[in-house]
Design a protein around this motif. Structure first.
Motif, short mmCIF file in Angstrom:
data_model
loop_
_atom_site.label_atom_id
_atom_site.label_comp_id
_atom_site.label_asym_id
_atom_site.label_seq_id
_atom_site.Cartn_x
_atom_site.Cartn_y
_atom_site.Cartn_z
N VAL A 192 -4.92 -37.44 -13.72
CA VAL A 192 -4.64 -38.54 -14.64
C VAL A 192 -3.20 -38.48 -15.14
O VAL A 192 -2.59 -39.50 -15.41
CB VAL A 192 -5.63 -38.47 -15.84
CG1 VAL A 192 -5.40 -39.63 -16.79
CG2 VAL A 192 -7.06 -38.46 -15.34
N TYR A 193 -2.66 -37.26 -15.24
CA TYR A 193 -1.31 -37.10 -15.80
C TYR A 193 -0.33 -36.92 -14.65
O TYR A 193 -0.11 -35.82 -14.15
CB TYR A 193 -1.28 -35.91 -16.75
CG TYR A 193 -2.30 -36.07 -17.85
CD1 TYR A 193 -1.98 -36.80 -19.00
CD2 TYR A 193 -3.57 -35.52 -17.73
CE1 TYR A 193 -2.93 -36.98 -20.00
CE2 TYR A 193 -4.51 -35.70 -18.72
CZ TYR A 193 -4.18 -36.43 -19.86
OH TYR A 193 -5.13 -36.60 -20.84
N LEU A 194 0.25 -38.04 -14.22
CA LEU A 194 1.05 -38.01 -12.99
C LEU A 194 2.46 -37.50 -13.23
O LEU A 194 3.21 -37.27 -12.29
CB LEU A 194 1.07 -39.41 -12.37
CG LEU A 194 -0.34 -39.95 -12.08
CD1 LEU A 194 -0.27 -41.37 -11.52
CD2 LEU A 194 -1.11 -39.03 -11.13
N ALA A 195 2.84 -37.31 -14.49
CA ALA A 195 4.21 -36.86 -14.79
C ALA A 195 4.51 -35.51 -14.15
O ALA A 195 5.65 -35.19 -13.86
CB ALA A 195 4.41 -36.79 -16.29
N HIS A 196 3.44 -34.70 -13.96
CA HIS A 196 3.67 -33.36 -13.41
C HIS A 196 3.54 -33.34 -11.89
O HIS A 196 3.49 -32.26 -11.29
CB HIS A 196 2.68 -32.37 -14.02
CG HIS A 196 2.75 -32.30 -15.51
ND1 HIS A 196 3.79 -31.71 -16.17
CD2 HIS A 196 1.92 -32.76 -16.48
CE1 HIS A 196 3.59 -31.80 -17.47
NE2 HIS A 196 2.47 -32.44 -17.69
N ALA A 197 3.49 -34.53 -11.25
CA ALA A 197 3.14 -34.62 -9.84
C ALA A 197 4.02 -33.75 -8.95
O ALA A 197 3.55 -33.18 -7.97
CB ALA A 197 3.20 -36.08 -9.39
N LEU A 218 -2.13 -30.74 -8.43
CA LEU A 218 -2.11 -31.52 -9.67
C LEU A 218 -3.48 -31.51 -10.34
O LEU A 218 -3.61 -31.38 -11.56
CB LEU A 218 -1.66 -32.95 -9.34
CG LEU A 218 -1.24 -33.84 -10.49
CD1 LEU A 218 -0.20 -33.17 -11.35
CD2 LEU A 218 -0.71 -35.16 -9.95
N LEU A 219 -4.53 -31.62 -9.51
CA LEU A 219 -5.88 -31.68 -10.07
C LEU A 219 -6.30 -30.32 -10.62
O LEU A 219 -6.91 -30.23 -11.69
CB LEU A 219 -6.87 -32.15 -8.98
CG LEU A 219 -8.29 -32.44 -9.48
CD1 LEU A 219 -8.27 -33.54 -10.54
CD2 LEU A 219 -9.19 -32.85 -8.33
N GLU A 220 -5.94 -29.24 -9.90
CA GLU A 220 -6.29 -27.90 -10.38
C GLU A 220 -5.61 -27.62 -11.72
O GLU A 220 -6.21 -27.04 -12.62
CB GLU A 220 -5.84 -26.84 -9.36
CG GLU A 220 -6.73 -26.75 -8.15
CD GLU A 220 -6.12 -25.86 -7.07
OE1 GLU A 220 -6.85 -25.46 -6.16
OE2 GLU A 220 -4.91 -25.56 -7.15
N ASP A 221 -4.37 -28.03 -11.81
CA ASP A 221 -3.62 -27.86 -13.04
C ASP A 221 -4.35 -28.55 -14.19
O ASP A 221 -4.51 -28.02 -15.29
CB ASP A 221 -2.22 -28.44 -12.85
CG ASP A 221 -1.34 -28.28 -14.07
OD1 ASP A 221 -1.47 -27.25 -14.75
OD2 ASP A 221 -0.52 -29.18 -14.33
N GLN A 222 -4.84 -29.77 -13.90
CA GLN A 222 -5.53 -30.55 -14.92
C GLN A 222 -6.86 -29.90 -15.31
O GLN A 222 -7.24 -29.86 -16.48
CB GLN A 222 -5.77 -31.96 -14.38
CG GLN A 222 -6.39 -32.92 -15.35
CD GLN A 222 -6.42 -34.32 -14.78
OE1 GLN A 222 -5.40 -34.92 -14.49
NE2 GLN A 222 -7.61 -34.83 -14.57
N GLN A 223 -7.56 -29.33 -14.29
CA GLN A 223 -8.83 -28.66 -14.58
C GLN A 223 -8.60 -27.42 -15.43
O GLN A 223 -9.34 -27.15 -16.39
CB GLN A 223 -9.52 -28.26 -13.27
CG GLN A 223 -10.08 -29.47 -12.53
CD GLN A 223 -10.45 -29.16 -11.10
OE1 GLN A 223 -10.04 -28.14 -10.54
NE2 GLN A 223 -11.24 -30.03 -10.49
N LEU A 224 -7.53 -26.71 -15.12
CA LEU A 224 -7.20 -25.52 -15.90
C LEU A 224 -6.92 -25.91 -17.34
O LEU A 224 -7.40 -25.28 -18.29
CB LEU A 224 -5.98 -24.85 -15.27
CG LEU A 224 -5.56 -23.51 -15.85
CD1 LEU A 224 -6.71 -22.53 -15.80
CD2 LEU A 224 -4.37 -22.96 -15.08
N ALA A 225 -6.16 -27.00 -17.51
CA ALA A 225 -5.85 -27.48 -18.86
C ALA A 225 -7.14 -27.83 -19.60
O ALA A 225 -7.31 -27.47 -20.78
CB ALA A 225 -4.94 -28.71 -18.78
N GLY A 226 -8.05 -28.51 -18.90
CA GLY A 226 -9.33 -28.88 -19.51
C GLY A 226 -10.09 -27.64 -19.97
O GLY A 226 -10.64 -27.60 -21.08
#
Lengths: 199, 437
Positions: free
Chosen positions: B248-253, B263-271
């Motif tokens: 969802v957060y494409l700024a870190h693409a 990108l998705l793993e990073d987001q899951q880790l953040a969650g």
């Protein structure tokens, strides 16, 4: 230990101030209903994060009816607060006026929402988004209807002269529910109308 | 298998962070992908420096006794740790990393919401900062405060639990929507505003929850609800991010791959960071509140028992005792009689100086004590003849000393503050008060 709670010659109806089991009952009801909406809104965001973009499929919904609707509901909360303040000071006419105004504003909200529903090109079963939209706004609308019922009963009871500055717990309890309906709408409004514009 | 390797990658990342901290001294904010530096931003450093300077100066200005009573080592340590956490969050390479990794950014937010604020709030910085000023300046601050009812009302309104709850929830959801999130990453000022939103709402939240001055605005049951409902929101947000099937957060693409995360793993880790460690903080806080609630209930029961025991005893012994008691009481009215309460080993002569030292005269009128002419609490004239303490406890030495040492424990929320009185001082003050006939 003496406390003069009865100032009129006739015995009043109802508990004094907010000391009523109905007060706690209403808080418990608000807790369960708030939880219901928390999970409904959670499912909105959850399903949004699982759906391929764009979300919402038809773009963010229009604000033309939603903003007046929100203002109408907020105004309805303010008039009810004003009416409750009235009876706390023993002004029955102010409570009657507050209840009447809130009832009218509540009905106006339902009309606006109805117009918005009628203008939607999709139905409950068209897509994930449309299901979410009608389920969540529908649940909220049902709560507004219950709120209107409460206001109508309070209006009737005020007509029977059940309330005075000491005894008006039913009003205070009903008002909590009415404010709750407004607050839930603000969360629904933020989720459906504002969040897509910020995504 | 992908998920199993994620903790390992995170470890790797922390190691990289440590290395970067050693090797890259002055790198611009988020300069090169995969490389990090310290963020020596002037105004952040200056704010931290002013905060520490004011705190230390305030502590040094207080006399040692007062400092020990108001602060004590636990409070200094909490404040120092809070500043340390702010340093890690805002100046260490973690701050540069948050441009590159969403998970690092969420870790930073958790530090700003859940770790630094409770520590700082516990350190009672407001008192120390007030003491950082000279007496005339302190007085004019006081005068300004008393002369500005609008400011007082505004702050009181903002500190109402409902307002804090609404603002905290709103800040949480607003800044985690993709739009505002990207906006903050694009513009350093918006980014600072975002962090300020989190930090200020968190300070208000923890002030209500921890009640660092002992007077709870929110009772324990409501505090539990307050913490629980905000913790639940954080958990729900974490769950959404953890379970999302698309980034969802494409700024870190373009930056996450350099750290070995998609990108998705990073987001899951953040969650997960928002869900599990943050959830532990909320759950831990609720556990502490539960225990405090039980202690409080026990204390109230003990106090009620103490207050009630004498009444029951009096009823039980019958008319003779009653008669004797009446006689004894009437004896008390005799000016020549000595106090009914003798406290063994006490030095009543120390009383006036101690009363002055603890500042009792600010609120109470105390005969025989210079400048003790306060009108906030009841006057302590003829204290030896009074039947009740605080309108609730029977007036006897045990109850009086308990009340003097810890009024907030006896009657939580009453206007008399804990002054951190030692047992010996309480004994001497009590003995002096009983000489007032």
């Amino acid at each position: 230990m003496t406390e003069i709670a009865i100032s009129s010659t006739t015995l009043p109806v109802g508990s004094k101030g907010r000391d009523a089991s109905g007060w706690w009952g209403m808080l418990a009801l608000v807790a369960t209903e708030a939880t219901l909406f928390a999970y409904l809104l959670f499912s909105y965001f959850y399903l949004a994060s699982h759906s391929p973009p764009p979300w919402p499929p038809n773009g963010a919904p229009s604000l033309t009816l939603a903003i007046p609707g929100s203002l109408v509901l907020i105004a309805g909360s303010v008039t009810m607060w004003w009416g409750e303040r009235g009876i706390e000071r023993g002004r029955r006419w102010q409570l009657v006026a507050g209840l009447l105004l809130s009832l009218l504003l509540g009905i106006a909200f339902i009309v606006l929402e109805g117009i918005e529903w009628a203008g939607k090109p999709y139905t409950l079963s068209s897509s994930v988004y449309s299901s979410l939209y009608f389920t969540i706004t529908g649940f909220h609308l049902a709560h507004v209807l219950v709120g209107l019922l409460i206001l109508a009963v309070l209006l009737l009871w005020t007509g029977f002269d059940y309330f005075d500055e000491n005894r008006h717990s039913a009003v205070s309890i009903g008002v909590i529910y009415w404010h709750f309906v407004t607050v839930v709408w603000l969360a629904v409004f933020f989720t459906f109308y504002i969040a897509p514009r910020l995504g | 298998m992908q998920r199993l390797t994620m903790p390992a990658r995170w470890l790797q990342l922390l190691l990289a962070l440590a290395c970067a901290a050693r090797t890259a001294p002055a790198m611009a904010h988020g300069a090169t992908i995969g490389q990090l530096g310290w963020n020596w931003e002037g105004w952040v450093l200056a704010s931290l420096a002013v905060a520490v300077f004011g705190y230390v100066r305030g502590l040094l200005r207080m006399d040692a006794g007062a400092r020990e009573h108001v602060f004590g080592p636990g409070r200094y340590a909490a404040f120092a740790a809070g500043i340390g956490v702010l340093f890690v969050a805002l100046i260490s390479p973690l701050d540069a990393l948050d441009d590159q990794l969403f998970s690092a950014h969420m870790l930073q937010h958790m530090l700003l919401i859940l770790v630094a604020p409770p520590l700082l709030v516990w350190g009672r910085p407001a008192t120390a900062w007030l003491w950082a000023f000279e007496l005339p300046a302190r007085r004019s601050i006081g005068r300004f405060w008393m002369g500005a009812p609008g400011v007082q009302r505004g702050i009181r309104f903002l500190m109402r639990p409902l307002a804090v709850w609404v603002l905290s929830s709103f800040a949480l959801w607003f800044w985690h929507l993709p739009g505002p999130y990207d906006w903050a990453l694009d513009n350093a000022w918006v980014h600072a505003g975002e962090h300020l939103c989190f930090f200020l709402t968190a300070l208000a939240f923890w002030s209500l929850v921890l009640a660092p001055y002992g007077r709870r605005q929110l009772d324990y049951g409501s505090s539990l609800l307050f913490v629980g409902t905000l913790g639940m929101q954080m958990g729900l947000l974490g769950a959404i991010l953890t379970f999302a099937t698309r980034p969802v957060y494409l700024a870190h693409a373009h930056t996450t791959l350099a750290w070995g995360l998609s990108l998705l793993e990073d987001q899951q880790l953040a969650g997960l960071i928002m869900w599990v460690p943050a959830g532990l903080v909320y759950t831990g806080t609720m556990a502490v509140l539960f225990v405090a609630w039980l202690h409080d209930a026990e204390r109230k029961a003990v106090t009620a028992m103490r207050a009630g025991r004498r009444t029951r005893a009096l009823q039980g012994v019958g008319t003779l005792s009653l008669l004797l008691a009446v006689l004894a009481l009437s004896g008390c009215h005799d000016k020549a009689a000595t106090s009914p309460w003798q406290i063994s080993g006490a030095q009543p002569a120390r009383g006036p100086a101690l009363i002055q030292h603890y500042g009792c005269g600010t609120c109470h009128t105390v005969p025989g004590v210079a400048q003790a002419s306060g009108t906030v609490g009841p006057p302590l004239t003829q204290f030896g003849q009074r039947a009740y303490i605080a309108g609730m406890l029977h007036n006897n030495p045990d109850n009086l000393m308990m009340w003097l040492r810890d009024p907030q424990r006896v009657l939580p929320g009453n206007a008399m503050p804990n002054t951190g009185m030692t047992e010996r001082d309480a004994r001497d003050i009590a003995a002096y008060l009983y000489t007032l006939q």
